[in-house]
Write a protein that holds these residues in place. Structure first.
Motif, PDB file in Angstrom:
ATOM      1  N   MET A 100       0.806  -1.219   0.000  1.00 47.39           N
ATOM      2  CA  MET A 100       0.000   0.000   0.000  1.00 47.39           C
ATOM      3  C   MET A 100       0.837   1.266   0.000  1.00 47.39           C
ATOM      4  O   MET A 100       0.540   2.219  -0.725  1.00 47.39           O
ATOM      5  N   ILE A 101       1.877   1.318   0.817  1.00 49.03           N
ATOM      6  CA  ILE A 101       2.630   2.559   0.985  1.00 49.03           C
ATOM      7  C   ILE A 101       3.313   2.992  -0.320  1.00 49.03           C
ATOM      8  O   ILE A 101       3.096   4.121  -0.791  1.00 49.03           O
ATOM      9  N   PRO A 102       4.127   2.141  -0.962  1.00 50.66           N
ATOM     10  CA  PRO A 102       4.717   2.581  -2.238  1.00 50.66           C
ATOM     11  C   PRO A 102       3.672   2.773  -3.331  1.00 50.66           C
ATOM     12  O   PRO A 102       3.834   3.635  -4.200  1.00 50.66           O
ATOM     13  N   LEU A 103       2.592   1.994  -3.283  1.00 53.54           N
ATOM     14  CA  LEU A 103       1.545   2.131  -4.289  1.00 53.54           C
ATOM     15  C   LEU A 103       0.842   3.478  -4.166  1.00 53.54           C
ATOM     16  O   LEU A 103       0.549   4.138  -5.176  1.00 53.54           O
ATOM     17  N   ALA A 104       0.574   3.903  -2.945  1.00 52.24           N
ATOM     18  CA  ALA A 104      -0.069   5.204  -2.730  1.00 52.24           C
ATOM     19  C   ALA A 104       0.817   6.337  -3.224  1.00 52.24           C
ATOM     20  O   ALA A 104       0.333   7.320  -3.808  1.00 52.24           O
ATOM     21  N   ILE A 105       2.114   6.215  -2.996  1.00 50.29           N
ATOM     22  CA  ILE A 105       3.049   7.237  -3.486  1.00 50.29           C
ATOM     23  C   ILE A 105       3.041   7.274  -5.014  1.00 50.29           C
ATOM     24  O   ILE A 105       2.988   8.345  -5.624  1.00 50.29           O
ATOM     25  N   ASP A 134      -0.136  12.486   3.094  1.00 49.71           N
ATOM     26  CA  ASP A 134      -0.892  11.575   3.952  1.00 49.71           C
ATOM     27  C   ASP A 134      -0.232  10.210   4.075  1.00 49.71           C
ATOM     28  O   ASP A 134      -0.442   9.509   5.061  1.00 49.71           O
ATOM     29  N   VAL A 135       0.561   9.818   3.083  1.00 47.67           N
ATOM     30  CA  VAL A 135       1.184   8.494   3.120  1.00 47.67           C
ATOM     31  C   VAL A 135       1.994   8.270   4.400  1.00 47.67           C
ATOM     32  O   VAL A 135       1.825   7.244   5.074  1.00 47.67           O
ATOM     33  N   PRO A 136       2.888   9.189   4.783  1.00 45.69           N
ATOM     34  CA  PRO A 136       3.631   8.942   6.028  1.00 45.69           C
ATOM     35  C   PRO A 136       2.753   8.956   7.266  1.00 45.69           C
ATOM     36  O   PRO A 136       3.111   8.339   8.282  1.00 45.69           O
ATOM     37  N   VAL A 137       1.578   9.600   7.185  1.00 45.43           N
ATOM     38  CA  VAL A 137       0.686   9.650   8.340  1.00 45.43           C
ATOM     39  C   VAL A 137      -0.032   8.310   8.517  1.00 45.43           C
ATOM     40  O   VAL A 137       0.107   7.649   9.549  1.00 45.43           O
ATOM     41  N   PHE A 138      -0.810   7.893   7.492  1.00 44.25           N
ATOM     42  CA  PHE A 138      -1.529   6.634   7.679  1.00 44.25           C
ATOM     43  C   PHE A 138      -0.569   5.449   7.689  1.00 44.25           C
ATOM     44  O   PHE A 138      -0.760   4.481   8.437  1.00 44.25           O
ATOM     45  N   GLY A 139       0.508   5.536   6.890  1.00 40.88           N
ATOM     46  CA  GLY A 139       1.489   4.453   6.893  1.00 40.88           C
ATOM     47  C   GLY A 139       2.189   4.338   8.239  1.00 40.88           C
ATOM     48  O   GLY A 139       2.354   3.238   8.776  1.00 40.88           O
ATOM     49  N   GLY A 140       2.588   5.464   8.787  1.00 38.58           N
ATOM     50  CA  GLY A 140       3.251   5.459  10.083  1.00 38.58           C
ATOM     51  C   GLY A 140       2.358   4.966  11.197  1.00 38.58           C
ATOM     52  O   GLY A 140       2.793   4.220  12.088  1.00 38.58           O
ATOM     53  N   ALA A 224      -3.162  17.558  12.447  1.00 41.16           N
ATOM     54  CA  ALA A 224      -2.060  18.421  11.982  1.00 41.16           C
ATOM     55  C   ALA A 224      -1.873  18.275  10.486  1.00 41.16           C
ATOM     56  O   ALA A 224      -1.657  19.269   9.770  1.00 41.16           O
ATOM     57  N   ARG A 225      -1.960  17.053   9.985  1.00 36.11           N
ATOM     58  CA  ARG A 225      -1.831  16.819   8.538  1.00 36.11           C
ATOM     59  C   ARG A 225      -2.967  17.497   7.782  1.00 36.11           C
ATOM     60  O   ARG A 225      -2.744  18.136   6.744  1.00 36.11           O
ATOM     61  N   ILE A 226      -4.181  17.413   8.295  1.00 39.19           N
ATOM     62  CA  ILE A 226      -5.336  18.029   7.635  1.00 39.19           C
ATOM     63  C   ILE A 226      -5.179  19.546   7.580  1.00 39.19           C
ATOM     64  O   ILE A 226      -5.440  20.182   6.548  1.00 39.19           O
ATOM     65  N   VAL A 227      -4.742  20.136   8.671  1.00 46.08           N
ATOM     66  CA  VAL A 227      -4.610  21.594   8.751  1.00 46.08           C
ATOM     67  C   VAL A 227      -3.447  22.099   7.889  1.00 46.08           C
ATOM     68  O   VAL A 227      -3.559  23.122   7.206  1.00 46.08           O
ATOM     69  N   LEU A 228      -2.339  21.374   7.909  1.00 51.89           N
ATOM     70  CA  LEU A 228      -1.140  21.848   7.226  1.00 51.89           C
ATOM     71  C   LEU A 228      -1.153  21.602   5.721  1.00 51.89           C
ATOM     72  O   LEU A 228      -0.495  22.338   4.968  1.00 51.89           O
ATOM     73  N   THR A 229      -1.892  20.597   5.271  1.00 49.29           N
ATOM     74  CA  THR A 229      -1.878  20.269   3.840  1.00 49.29           C
ATOM     75  C   THR A 229      -2.263  21.455   2.957  1.00 49.29           C
ATOM     76  O   THR A 229      -1.523  21.797   2.026  1.00 49.29           O
ATOM     77  N   PRO A 230      -3.419  22.120   3.183  1.00 50.38           N
ATOM     78  CA  PRO A 230      -3.754  23.261   2.308  1.00 50.38           C
ATOM     79  C   PRO A 230      -2.819  24.446   2.475  1.00 50.38           C
ATOM     80  O   PRO A 230      -2.745  25.300   1.592  1.00 50.38           O
ATOM     81  N   VAL A 231      -2.116  24.500   3.601  1.00 48.07           N
ATOM     82  CA  VAL A 231      -1.128  25.572   3.787  1.00 48.07           C
ATOM     83  C   VAL A 231       0.098  25.291   2.932  1.00 48.07           C
ATOM     84  O   VAL A 231       0.659  26.182   2.289  1.00 48.07           O
ATOM     85  N   ILE A 232       0.502  24.031   2.894  1.00 46.40           N
ATOM     86  CA  ILE A 232       1.713  23.636   2.171  1.00 46.40           C
ATOM     87  C   ILE A 232       1.492  23.595   0.669  1.00 46.40           C
ATOM     88  O   ILE A 232       2.367  23.991  -0.110  1.00 46.40           O
TER      89      ILE A 232
END
Length: 249
Positions: A100-105, A134-140, A224-232
């Motif tokens: 899943m992780i490399p596939l999502a990337i 999101d990959v490092p978040v759900f993967g982690g 944090a990921r949800i909030v920062l994504t549209p900022v980044i």
């Protein structure tokens, strides 16, 4: 005998039922959200023009669907007291995560060159931030949950938080069906994720009168990921990085 016959479910049984209900909710949101764009695309017209389904997208859909179904099955096995089967199927879960992780990337990067991947009005360079950040978040979270499988209270909460985080794409598709402007899809789908996380946290408080650290820490990472994504995603640095990933930089 009459006293035992009339006794209600134990605290552990109620907790198992809660996690099973959450798994069923996630499965339902996934199926309904992806029905027009994937599962029933041949029968239901999508709400707006979409890219054709190529082999990479089909593989992604197959693997991630298998993961959501496995999560539902695993929650059901625990609820039914079949822990030995749950542990055996955990090996399959580890294999799926490794795919899943490399596939999502790969799908996130490939989406940059597919203009209709993003909601109307959103640049695909920006939209790529949603899966790629999101990959490092759900993967982690999933890897941490697997590493903590000897602590069932931590394991199940980290796994549920990871699954709730993965609801955002299906929630976004559901919201998009209602005609919401493309720029609002991300924030509103993120709100769905936050509400589900609140259900978990509040449930812990109501039952134990304390907040479980795994639920709080996992939820904080997701929020944090949800909030920062549209900022980044609109910064020059991200746009340059996304162009480089797509080979256009």
């Amino acid at each position: 005998m009459a006293q035992f016959a009339g006794a209600g479910p134990s605290k552990a049984e109620r907790e198992h039922r809660f996690f099973l209900a959450m798994a069923a909710t996630i499965l339902t949101l996934t199926v309904i959200g992806f029905a027009p764009s994937y599962y029933l695309r041949a029968f239901i017209a999508p709400p707006h023009p979409m890219e054709p389904l190529n082999p990479l997208v089909h593989l992604h859909g197959l693997v991630f669907s298998a993961w959501v179904i496995l999560f539902m099955v695993q929650a059901g096995l625990i609820s039914a007291g079949k822990r030995h089967i749950h542990r055996q199927l955990g090996i399959l879960g580890m294999l799926l995560v490794a795919i899943m992780i490399p596939l999502a990337i790969a799908v996130g990067i490939a989406g940059i060159d597919r203009p209709l991947t993003a909601p109307p009005g959103i640049d695909t360079l920006s939209w790529a931030a949603l899966p790629l950040l999101d990959v490092p978040v759900f993967g982690g979270l999933i890897i941490a949950a697997l590493a903590m499988r000897h602590r069932s209270d931590v394991h199940k909460r980290l796994m549920l938080v990871a699954m709730i985080d993965m609801v955002q794409p299906s929630a976004g598709r559901l919201i998009g069906m209602s005609g919401v402007p493309g720029e609002a899809v991300g924030p509103l789908s993120g709100l769905v994720v936050v509400l589900l996380l609140i259900v978990l946290i509040v449930r812990d408080w109501l039952v134990t009168r304390r907040f479980h650290p795994a639920a709080i820490i996992g939820s904080a990472i997701v929020v944090a990921r949800i909030v920062l994504t549209p900022v980044i995603w609109s910064t020059p640095a991200w746009m340059d990085f996304a162009r480089w990933l797509s080979g256009a930089g």
